[in-house]
Design a protein around this motif. Structure first.
Motif: not given
Length: 718
Positions: A594-597, A607-609, A630-632
């Protein structure tokens, strides 16, 4: 003394009226009876009998027998004394009832056989013959000779009776013993039919919808199994007791094998003289014969028939049928078996019961049996076959049997409709399930909890929770308490669709019904309010869960983070995580996803990585949503290499993608300027049968038009 003699003769006459029916069939050669009675038997004093026997027109050679009877009148005294003893003696032995019944049945059948042979003889003459025969039988019973005769296959020689007469007595005795054994089994079966275990099984069968003939067949089957089990343990107990009395160790198999168990039927052994009494009831009145006939006819209606014995070629054919495989055609063997046995319904049922050990061929033969006239096919037979196919998820086969049932003029009943509701609900065919449910109501049958549950789940699987909830309300009006699983299934459906009103209504109903809320209950409410864009109400339910002592799990926390994401309240989301970590909470893959999205949508690449690395540390496979995010992110950020890597993973898992994921990927690729990739993903989406929304179609059209005017500039690869 003459009065006593007549009283005994009346007693013998009354024996023919006891509850036993004459047995059809021709007697053996009884014409030689005139030469079979020795001078030790008893006379007939009837004047009519004597006059008739002097008639030269009598075609039966019984004159020697009658002359002997009239020449030994002195034996009348001894005979009368025997009659007096038999009539007046009271017996306390347990076997008296058995002997009385044997003599009653024996005299009934022998009277019929004598009447068939001596058609010209009157009743007095026939009674005289019966007196002589019965007295000899009683004498043999007291000596034990009749037991040897009944258990043997060779006619015993006698100085009183000829071999023909002894053979007839032997046949009638065996016939009587066989009938008595069947009657004993029936009486014993009645006790097991009324046993608590069988009653409990019948009550359960009634609750699940089994009625009528099928329930009756199952009841007799269960009672028979209980009786056989009881007989087995009784024989085992008697065997052990006998061995212990002889001092033989019952565990010694060599000693056990050395003893042969008696296998022949015989009359009960007597310790004294035969005692026979009519209990003052005159059964010679014709009404008792009518009562006996009615009882016999009623017994044939309610008592299940026994299957025919199978031997010889028919047994070989049956063994071949039982050994067939799924790919074999049983039609030829079945036709041969029918020709040899001429089966009735009970024979068919016995065959089908044995075929249950071979599931591959059982259903195939059961379907062939339906068209046999001797099987007497009923609606329950079709229903059982439909149910068998439904349990195997063979929907087409079940529908084929249903069509055959209707074509044969047999309409489905409530049990059939119940099975169809369960079957169609299981496969998600809500329209057919609804048809079966409505037909069930048309029969006047009130659905039970299982039927309601199946129908509600069918509506939920079809995405129609409102209809499912209406059935739940109907259950409440009928005082049927829905289970907690049904409430949770409805709450889950409303939560996934973001229907706050529906979720709140089900939540209130659960509390009124007395169900205690659990972690999943609060998690679904948090998700429902989050999807509806109401993070404050979601947080309120989240805090209520903690106050009630439930620790939030990874999934519930992820739903709360997603609720904050809807309003982009990043500070509140991070504060919540910091507070939970202080209380000992450790985020899992759901919270990290949820946080990654969320970070991906904010273009926080670093931060995502970092979150992607934490997911990898958990040792679990990242969910599909991670690769979509990730693709987005990479496409919108202009990282071509990483975009194509994420896109390659998504293409490999294309079967897991839904219309929502396809549209997000297409929009991201359009934003990043990936023309060819956008068209390829759109083609995959259409190939899977998903139609793009109007917004996506407009974006695709605009993207293609712009790409033809000038090539789009991409960000440099990272």
């Amino acid at each position: 003394m003459k009065l006593k003699h007549l009283a005994f003769r009346k007693t013998i006459n009354n024996l023919s009226k006891i509850n036993a029916k004459p047995v059809s069939g021709k007697s053996k050669d009884l014409s030689t009876i005139s030469a079979t009675i020795s001078p030790s038997l008893y006379p007939i004093s009837s004047v009519q009998s004597y006059a008739y026997l002097q008639n030269p027109k009598n075609s039966k050679p019984i004159s020697a027998f009658i002359r002997y009877i009239h020449s030994t009148r002195n034996t009348m005294l001894s005979y009368a004394s025997v009659g007096e003893e038999l009539v007046s003696c009271d017996s306390e032995d347990e076997d008296d009832g058995t002997v009385n019944e044997f003599l009653s049945r024996f005299i009934w059948i022998m009277r019929g056989k004598l009447i068939e042979v001596y058609t010209d003889c009157n009743k007095e003459t026939i009674d005289g013959m019966l007196l002589a025969i019965v007295e000899k039988v009683v004498e043999e019973m007291e000596k034990g000779g009749i037991e040897q005769m009944v258990g043997s296959t060779v006619v015993m020689p006698s100085q009183d009776f000829s071999e023909d007469l002894w053979r007839t007595v032997w046949e009638v005795s065996n016939m009587v013993l066989e009938d008595m054994e069947k009657a004993r089994k029936k009486e014993k079966m009645k006790q097991f039919l009324q046993s608590e275990e069988v009653k409990e099984m019948c009550r359960f069968a009634g609750e699940v919808g089994i009625r009528g003939d099928l329930l009756r067949e199952l009841r007799f089957k269960w009672a028979k199994e209980k009786m056989e089990e009881n007989d087995f343990y009784q024989r085992l107990g008697r065997f052990r007791h006998a061995k212990q009395e002889k001092g033989v160790n019952v565990l010694d198999k060599h000693a056990v094998a050395a003893e042969d168990m008696p296998k022949v039927a015989s009359l009960p052994k007597r310790k004294g003289k035969i005692k026979y009494k009519m209990y003052g009831l005159d059964l010679s009145v014709p009404k008792w014969a009518e009562v006996a006939d009615k009882i016999h006819e009623r017994g044939e209606m309610i008592w299940p028939q026994e299957p025919k014995p199978i031997s010889g070629k028919c047994k070989l054919v049956m063994e071949k049928i039982l050994s067939l495989k799924m790919e074999d055609d049983p039609s030829q063997l079945l036709a041969e078996w029918i020709q040899l046995l001429q089966p009735t319904r009970v024979d068919w049922i016995t065959l089908l019961d044995k075929l249950e050990q071979n599931p591959g061929i059982h259903l195939k033969i059961a379907e062939l049996v339906l068209r046999e006239e001797s099987f007497q096919t009923s609606v329950h037979d079709y229903t059982k076959l439909i149910d068998a196919y439904a349990k195997e998820n063979h929907i087409e086969d079940a529908e084929r049997i249903l069509n055959k049932m209707v074509e044969s003029g047999i309409m489905p009943d409530s049990i059939t409709a119940t099975i169809l509701v369960h079957m169609y609900s299981k496969v998600g065919n809500v329209d057919r399930a609804k048809e079966a449910f409505e037909s069930l109501r048309s029969y006047g049958f009130q659905p039970d909890m299982k039927i309601y549950n199946s129908m509600i789940m069918a509506y939920l699987n079809a995405g129609e929770p409102r209809r499912g909830e209406s059935l739940l309300r109907e259950m409440l009006t009928r005082d049927i308490k829905p289970s907690e699983d049904i409430y949770m299934a409805l709450l889950r459906s409303y939560s996934h669709s973001g229907d706050v009103n529906g979720a709140g209504g089900i939540a209130n109903s659960m509390q009124l019904a007395g169900f205690q809320p659990n972690t999943e209950y609060f998690s679904l409410l948090v998700k429902a309010y989050g999807q509806a864009g109401n993070p404050d109400q979601a947080r309120s339910n989240f805090d209520s869960m903690i106050k009630l002592g439930h620790k939030p799990d990874d999934k519930c926390t992820a739903n709360m983070i997603a609720a904050y994401e809807k309003k982009n309240l990043l500070d509140k989301g991070l504060d919540l995580l910091i507070q939970l970590e202080k209380d000992g909470f450790e985020p899992g893959i759901a919270t990290y996803t949820a946080l990654l999205d969320w970070f991906g949508k904010l273009q926080l690449v670093d931060e995502t990585e970092e979150l992607l690395g934490k997911i990898a540390e958990l040792g679990e496979v990242p969910p599909l949503k991670v690769h979509v995010s990730l693709c987005d992110m990479y496409s919108r950020a202009g990282f071509e290499t990483k975009t194509l890597q994420a896109l390659g993973v998504l293409e490999a898992r294309r079967d897991e993608l839904g219309p929502h994921e396809f549209e997000r990927i297409i929009n991201a690729l359009i934003a990043g300027g990936f023309v060819n990739d956008t068209q390829r993903i759109h083609g995959i989406m259409e190939a899977k049968g998903f139609a793009a929304s109007e917004q996506v179609n407009m974006a695709l059209s605009a993207h293609q038009a712009l790409s033809q005017i000038r090539p789009l500039n991409r960000w440099p690869s990272r």
